[in-house]
Design an enzyme around this catalytic site. Structure first.
Site, PDB file in Angstrom:
ATOM      1  N   SER A  63       1.023  -1.023   0.286  1.00  0.00           N
ATOM      2  CA  SER A  63      -0.052   0.350   0.050  1.00  0.00           C
ATOM      3  C   SER A  63       1.168   1.322  -0.047  1.00  0.00           C
ATOM      4  O   SER A  63       0.199   2.842  -0.361  1.00  0.00           O
ATOM      5  CB  SER A  63      -0.653   0.350   1.000  1.00  0.00           C
ATOM      6  OG  SER A  63      -0.190   0.022   2.553  1.00  0.00           O
ATOM      7  N   LYS A 104      -6.375   5.249   7.833  1.00  0.00           N
ATOM      8  CA  LYS A 104      -5.440   5.842   6.847  1.00  0.00           C
ATOM      9  C   LYS A 104      -5.436   7.066   6.412  1.00  0.00           C
ATOM     10  O   LYS A 104      -4.975   8.577   7.110  1.00  0.00           O
ATOM     11  CB  LYS A 104      -4.900   5.450   5.765  1.00  0.00           C
ATOM     12  CG  LYS A 104      -4.273   4.078   6.232  1.00  0.00           C
ATOM     13  CD  LYS A 104      -4.019   3.432   4.644  1.00  0.00           C
ATOM     14  CE  LYS A 104      -3.044   1.969   4.771  1.00  0.00           C
ATOM     15  NZ  LYS A 104      -3.031   1.402   3.434  1.00  0.00           N
TER      16      LYS A 104
END
Length: 165
Positions: free
Chosen positions: A104, A147
């Site tokens: 990611s 996030k």
């Protein structure tokens, strides 16, 4: 005289290519803990003259999918800077995690590499999450909400996420 002129021209052109590259820079990246909480880490890249080698720091332990994302990031950066094979790349992820694993941060690695190779410093209040594909497209990741929340808590004004997330 002609040989001197050509040698001087070569040195100037070669030097301008190496001077145009930022040697060291960092970017905040975001992950999700096993408890489902957002986590900030620092991605640092050092670029120096070399032969195209890519190095990963091993503390914390960096998994193979993260290492593969580093390789893909430099390959994609080659679309914006043709001399990627004239430099070596040293990636470091500073995190409280004991293991860093997953793709990611690939988009962040790519963005950082391109900005450094093209001598365009990224603003400190910008970050990104997403996998990176060899064609340069950004792919999906998990934990986008966590996030994003952590990015906002750490002062990011622009946090890019993959399309559709």
């Amino acid at each position: 005289m002609k040989k001197f002129f050509l040698a001087a021209l070569f040195l100037i052109l070669f030097a301008s290519v190496s001077w145009a590259v930022l040697e060291k820079d960092s970017l905040s990246i975001y992950a999700v803990t096993t408890k489902g909480e957002g986590l900030v880490a620092d991605l640092t890249l050092e670029i120096e003259p070399g032969t195209g080698k890519i190095w990963s720091a091993v503390t914390p332990l960096v998994g193979t999918t993260t290492q593969n994302a580093e390789r893909t990031a430099i390959k994609v950066a080659g679309n914006f800077y043709s001399n990627t094979n004239m430099h070596d790349y040293k990636f470091t992820i500073s995190s409280i995690a004991s293991v860093v694993e997953g793709p990611s941060a690939g988009a962040a690695m790519t963005l950082l590499a391109v900005s450094m190779l093209t001598d365009k410093k990224l603003p400190d209040n910008v970050s990104i999450t997403g996998t990176i594909n060899e064609d340069g497209s950004v792919g999906p990741v998990g934990g986008v909400f966590e996030k994003t929340k952590e990015a906002a808590n750490t002062g990011k004004k622009l946090f890019l996420i993959p399309r559709g997330e």
